[in-house]
Design an enzyme around this catalytic site. Structure first.
Site, PDB file in Angstrom:
ATOM      1  N   HIS A 123       0.832  -1.202   0.000  1.00 56.64           N
ATOM      2  CA  HIS A 123       0.000   0.000   0.000  1.00 56.64           C
ATOM      3  C   HIS A 123       0.868   1.254   0.000  1.00 56.64           C
ATOM      4  CE1 HIS A 123      -3.023  -2.864   1.510  1.00 56.64           C
ATOM      5  NE2 HIS A 123      -3.930  -1.971   1.182  1.00 56.64           N
ATOM      6  N   ASN A 154       8.437  -4.411   3.566  1.00 56.27           N
ATOM      7  CA  ASN A 154       7.049  -3.984   3.710  1.00 56.27           C
ATOM      8  C   ASN A 154       6.518  -4.256   5.111  1.00 56.27           C
ATOM      9  OD1 ASN A 154       4.348  -3.235   3.078  1.00 56.27           O
ATOM     10  ND2 ASN A 154       3.863  -5.323   2.487  1.00 56.27           N
TER      11      ASN A 154
END
Length: 280
Positions: A123, A154
């Site tokens: 994201h 991430n």
């Protein structure tokens, strides 16, 4: 009931670029059809966006397709490129349709492109930043808000940076966050600089070499002004023991590398993570 952060409020400090602007419930972005990833995504964080009952388990990653309803609505219609809905409705200087559902199939990322790649659908506007509305959280799962990220980065260092952004809402009235990919050169054996990056799937989604976050930290009315912080993290495993401060860079470094110009509505007194005054 929590109120929606409007597109105009999110873009208070200006647009880094004006190509392929897209407005969602929880963020505003620019989509790069060449890389099949966002060029940048801007969101506003505050007490009114972090709290709520939205559930990540109800969200699924999804393409930005052209539904039949969208095709019917857009056919033969010229729509103003203004982001603010009220301005767009009144504007008479029109061009092509810029509805968020208008990613052409040639330029669209799919879930299949990520399958088996070993990379996360990372994201840019984080889902956890938008618990105030299920629709707002759902919108963060469009693949136009996603870029391929190393899973170790991430889920660890990048996640820590996202948590830092949320924690700053306790110290500042508003936290504006601009996030995006970078493709940085490396010097090779022949002494020359090259930019190399992997692509995923049949749609050749570009895998960034790095990611950036530019933060505008807005003080309350008594103190006034804003503080700027800008980070660059490599898209590779990052030791969590390294303090996030080590990834701070002058904002000009990101501007030169990305081709973007941040914060046009701010008068900057000097580069980097500095105090600046909002342009009145």
């Amino acid at each position: 009931m929590l109120s929606r952060p409007s597109g105009g409020a999110v873009m208070k400090y200006g647009f880094p670029s004006l190509s392929n602007i897209r407005t969602r419930e929880s963020y505003v972005s620019s989509y790069d059809p060449r890389t099949r990833t966002p060029a940048w995504v801007i969101e506003r964080l505050g007490g009114d966006t972090l709290g709520g009952n939205a559930d990540r388990k109800r969200c699924d990653f999804k393409e930005d397709d052209r539904s039949d309803a969208c095709v019917r609505e857009c056919a033969g219609v010229s729509v103003c490129v203004c982001v603010c809905a009220r301005v767009r409705a009144a504007c008479t200087q029109v061009s092509a349709c810029v509805r968020p559902c208008s990613v052409h199939v040639f330029h669209r990322a799919t879930n299949g492109d990520y399958r088996g790649s070993g990379l996360d659908r990372g994201h840019m506007a984080a889902a956890a930043n938008h618990k105030w509305s299920q629709k707002a959280m759902d919108d963060t799962f469009y693949l136009t808000n996603v870029a391929p990220q190393n899973p170790h980065m991430n889920q660890n260092a990048w996640n820590n940076l996202e948590k830092l952004c949320r924690s700053l809402t306790k110290l500042y009235a508003n936290v504006y966050v601009c996030t995006g990919p970078l493709y940085l050169p490396r010097q090779e054996a022949d002494g020359k600089l090259y930019v190399h990056y992997q692509v995923l799937g049949t749609n050749h989604i570009a895998v960034p070499t790095h990611f950036f976050k530019v933060l505008v930290l807005e003080r309350d009315g008594r103190q006034g002004g804003v503080e700027l912080r800008s980070y660059v993290l490599p898209n590779e495993p990052v030791d969590e023991k390294i303090p996030l401060e080590r990834f701070l860079v002058p904002i000009e470094t990101i501007e030169r590398a990305s081709g973007l110009l941040f914060l046009p509505n701010i008068v900057r007194t000097s580069g980097g993570a500095v105090t600046a005054a909002a342009n009145k």
